[in-house]
Design an enzyme around this catalytic site. Structure first.
Site, short mmCIF file in Angstrom:
data_model
loop_
_atom_site.label_atom_id
_atom_site.label_comp_id
_atom_site.label_asym_id
_atom_site.label_seq_id
_atom_site.Cartn_x
_atom_site.Cartn_y
_atom_site.Cartn_z
N LYS A 127 -3.08 43.74 32.17
CA LYS A 127 -3.88 44.97 32.07
C LYS A 127 -5.35 44.63 31.84
O LYS A 127 -6.23 45.36 32.30
CB LYS A 127 -3.33 45.90 30.99
N LYS A 209 5.86 44.94 40.38
CA LYS A 209 6.79 45.98 39.92
C LYS A 209 6.29 47.37 40.33
O LYS A 209 5.08 47.59 40.46
CB LYS A 209 7.04 45.90 38.41
N LYS A 212 3.77 53.54 37.74
CA LYS A 212 3.22 54.88 37.93
C LYS A 212 1.70 54.86 38.11
O LYS A 212 1.13 55.79 38.66
CB LYS A 212 3.57 55.89 36.84
P1 ATP Z 1 2.01 52.05 33.78
O1 ATP Z 1 1.96 52.04 35.26
O2 ATP Z 1 1.20 53.11 33.14
O3 ATP Z 1 1.85 50.69 33.15
P2 ATP Z 1 4.81 51.95 33.90
O4 ATP Z 1 5.25 52.67 35.11
O5 ATP Z 1 4.82 50.47 33.91
O6 ATP Z 1 3.45 52.50 33.42
P3 ATP Z 1 5.78 52.39 31.17
O7 ATP Z 1 5.47 53.68 30.52
O8 ATP Z 1 5.00 51.19 30.75
O9 ATP Z 1 5.76 52.51 32.74
O10 ATP Z 1 7.34 52.08 30.99
C1 ATP Z 1 8.34 52.98 30.64
C2 ATP Z 1 9.69 52.33 30.76
O11 ATP Z 1 10.00 52.11 32.13
C3 ATP Z 1 9.78 50.96 30.09
O12 ATP Z 1 11.02 50.82 29.46
C4 ATP Z 1 9.66 49.99 31.23
O13 ATP Z 1 10.32 48.78 30.95
C5 ATP Z 1 10.35 50.75 32.34
N1 ATP Z 1 9.84 50.37 33.65
C6 ATP Z 1 8.56 50.52 34.07
N2 ATP Z 1 8.43 50.10 35.34
C7 ATP Z 1 9.67 49.68 35.72
C8 ATP Z 1 10.18 49.12 36.92
N3 ATP Z 1 9.42 48.95 37.98
N4 ATP Z 1 11.49 48.81 36.97
C9 ATP Z 1 12.31 49.00 35.91
N5 ATP Z 1 11.87 49.51 34.74
C10 ATP Z 1 10.58 49.84 34.64
#
Ligand code: ATP
Ligand code: LTN
Length: 346
Positions: A127, A209, A212
């Site tokens: 990040k 990965k 969002k």
């Molecule tokens: P951002 O894009 O804002 O970093 P994010 O999509 O990575 O957000 P988080 O809010 O950080 O999402 O994560 C929420 C939950 O979803 C966490 O438990 C994280 O491990 C899970 N998660 C996020 N992205 C993935 C993914 N691509 N596959 C599986 N689990 C995920």
């Protein structure tokens, strides 16, 4: 005591349910990755565990947020949790910043977190590289606040995607260190990863990965996407040119689609390979899109209903905050006493 009483069978004490806790940042509509890696499992755990789920709005401040968007997204994230099957009658659902203990214990744990260990966190490094103009102290101490979220509730298990295992390890280290200095205050939590789908990859770059906050909307399925959008995004998913549906190390795009299809339909990789033997990627992508769209349909419908009922959402998060305040307050009071802060006069 009568004979009868002495020989009466001792009633087995009902086993106390273990505590599950997890959070999600209100940084946008949840993706299929969030759903498969985390939120889908949260709903399934409600019967067997005492579950606490929250919207991690304080964590999202580590990236610059537009205030109006943050307010909207926080309410949407709360509604999405309910829409995805979390039942506020069964689970404790709340918004992190409504419960002041989180920020307070977060600070105390930051004072017990070492610069070296925080510097090694890959999420921080990722990040910081992505937001080079805003490498703030909160981004650095993010794991200390996450440790506070978990340790306040004496959680046994933390269901998360694979990207969060390092933060869980950090939480255990901080808890251990704190317990070693001040006596046993915190329970050591364990990560709870799904067997499959702990990391769903971007549809446009299967080395990254699904996220969002990815600027390219084609890289992710949002759990509110309509059927047409879902079909279109899967059709344009990056794969390879072999046109053979099978799970193999050198086929990350197809592996990702197979994982998604397997989680949603319950079919094994072997069954999927047999189903698409002799068929092209077009058929496979259509099947994945249809299965995902069906899985997400009730969430879309529930969300549309819930987001229109602001009074219900407010009442529900208020109820959650009150209960979370009481539970977390017990651990916080213990911690304050142990470290030598004068008892709070209020
Ligand atoms: P951002 O894009 O804002 O970093 P994010 O999509 O990575 O957000 P988080 O809010 O950080 O999402 O994560 C929420 C939950 O979803 C966490 O438990 C994280 O491990 C899970 N998660 C996020 N992205 C993935 C993914 N691509 N596959 C599986 N689990 C995920
Ligand atoms: N860091 C997590 C969100 C999060 C969390 C938590 C998850 C904040 N506090 C406590 C589990 C337990 C993320 O980025 N996915």
């Amino acid at each position: 005591m009568s004979d009868e009483k002495m020989t009466a069978p001792v009633e087995a004490k009902p086993e106390k349910k273990k505590i599950i806790l997890s959070g999600i940042q209100p940084t946008g509509i949840f993706t299929l990755g969030n759903y498969i890696g985390a939120v889908r499992n949260w709903g399934q755990l409600q019967e067997d565990y005492n579950c606490y789920y929250f919207v991690a709005d304080l964590h999202s401040l580590t990236i610059r947020q537009d205030p109006a968007d943050l307010r909207k997204q926080s309410l949407e994230a709360f509604a999405l949790l309910l829409a995805a099957g979390i039942d506020p009658e069964k689970s404790l659902v709340f918004i992190q910043s409504h419960v002041r203990s989180h920020a307070e214990l977060g600070w105390i744990l930051a004072c017990n977190s070492m610069f070296g260990e925080l510097s090694r966190m890959t999420q921080f490094k990722d990040k910081a590289a992505k937001h080079a103009d805003n490498v703030n102290a909160g981004l650095f101490t993010y794991p200390s606040l996450m440790a506070a979220d978990i340790l306040l509730y004496q959680a046994d298990y933390v269901p998360v995607g694979a990207d969060q295992t390092q933060h869980l390890e950090f939480t255990r280290n901080v808890a251990n260190r704190f317990n070693g200095i001040y006596g046993n205050v915190f329970k050591l939590p364990e990560a709870f990863l799904p067997k499959e789908g702990a990391k769903i990859m971007s549809l446009q770059d299967p080395a990254k990965k699904m996220s969002k906050s990815d600027p390219n909307p084609k890289s992710r399925i949002s759990i509110l996407d309509d059927e047409d959008t879902i079909m279109r995004k899967f059709r344009s998913a990056v794969t390879d040119s072999e046109a053979h549906v099978c799970y193999r190390d050198d086929k990350p795009g197809i592996n990702n689609l197979m994982t998604i299809y397997s989680v949603v339909t319950g079919k094994t990789y072997g069954q999927i390979e047999a189903e698409f033997e002799g068929k092209g990627y077009g058929d496979f992508k259509t099947a994945v899109g249809e299965a995902v769209s069906e899985e997400l349909r009730p969430i879309r419908e529930n969300f549309a209903r819930l987001i229109g009922d602001k009074a219900y959402l407010e009442e529900t998060y208020k109820m959650g905050a009150e209960r979370a305040e009481r539970i977390s307050g017990r651990t916080l009071a213990k911690v304050r006493k142990k470290i030598g802060l004068l008892a709070n006069p209020f």
